[in-house]
Design an enzyme around this catalytic site. Structure first.
Site, short mmCIF file in Angstrom:
data_model
loop_
_atom_site.label_atom_id
_atom_site.label_comp_id
_atom_site.label_asym_id
_atom_site.label_seq_id
_atom_site.Cartn_x
_atom_site.Cartn_y
_atom_site.Cartn_z
N LYS A 222 0.83 -1.21 0.00
CA LYS A 222 0.00 0.00 0.00
C LYS A 222 0.87 1.26 0.00
CE LYS A 222 -3.97 -2.06 2.37
NZ LYS A 222 -4.79 -2.06 3.60
N GLY B 47 -0.79 0.66 6.12
CA GLY B 47 -1.10 -0.24 7.22
C GLY B 47 -2.03 -1.35 6.79
N ASP B 48 -1.90 -2.48 7.42
CA ASP B 48 -2.83 -3.58 7.15
C ASP B 48 -2.90 -4.48 8.37
OD1 ASP B 48 -4.24 -4.54 4.43
OD2 ASP B 48 -3.88 -6.26 5.74
N GLN B 49 -4.02 -5.19 8.46
CA GLN B 49 -4.23 -6.06 9.61
C GLN B 49 -4.68 -7.43 9.12
OE1 GLN B 49 -7.66 -5.49 12.41
NE2 GLN B 49 -6.04 -4.91 13.82
#
EC number: 3.6.1.9
Length: 202
Positions: free
Chosen positions: A62, A78-80
């Protein structure tokens, strides 16, 4: 730009309302530019990556995608990833699927991995991941029905079927790890990285 302690603008490459709120909550002004990314395709192309590493890889992708369009500007991605017994769990399509998922979580512990990355001019300059363990209590079917009615279709937008900053907090018997990690960003590490890169004051 926020007065006082932010020295440079930066871009948040995310459509997440929780991440936007976290930045605003700590007094930072961000330019929002969500990345156009085939997350499922990226996961399938990297089957060797575990859940925590995948969270970082998606955050990097991203940040990189947006940084290539914004020369000279620092970009935060950011990623989860939700991991249940070693398996990566994707967002549910409807409330019926969410109900089944929450029943599966009942009385058990699952993990949330929150990855973050900073990129500038198409190169990653920092990366980090943090993990939280969430133990779901033995809730009743009556409570579940009330919860699903109260939260509604908005739950399909969050991978676990809960928002810790909302009624979903009632789901848990115990959480081990950082609150902000559960919300979707390892905030303390991100803030230190922004200091290191001169975006905010020390």
């Amino acid at each position: 730009m926020s007065a006082g302690f932010q020295r440079q603008p930066f871009v948040l490459a995310s459509a997440s309302a929780a991440r936007r709120a976290l930045m605003a909550g700590v007094g930072l002004s961000v330019d929002l530019q969500p990345a156009e990314l085939d997350e499922e395709g990226l996961r399938q192309a990297n089957p060797q990556l575990g859940p925590a590493d995948m969270a970082v890889r998606l955050a990097e992708a991203k940040a990189l995608a947006v940084s290539r369009m914004r020369p000279g500007v620092l970009v935060l991605g950011g990623d989860q990833i939700l991991e249940d017994d070693g398996v990566i769990v994707s967002k549910a399509d409807d409330l019926k699927e969410i109900a089944a998922r929450l029943r599966g979580f009942r009385g058990r512990t699952h993990h949330l991995h929150s990855g973050a990355a900073l990129a500038r001019d198409g190169a990653v300059v920092w990366r980090h991941v943090d993990t939280a363990a969430l133990t779901v209590r033995a809730f009743s079917e009556a409570w579940l029905a009330t919860y699903l009615e109260a939260e509604g279709a908005a739950l399909t937008g969050v991978v676990g079927g809960y928002r810790l900053e909302g009624p979903g907090a009632q789901l848990f018997a115990r959480i081990e790890g950082d609150y902000f990690t559960v919300l979707g960003l390892p905030l303390w590490a991100v803030l230190e990285a922004l200091r290191d890169h001169g975006v905010i004051d020390r």
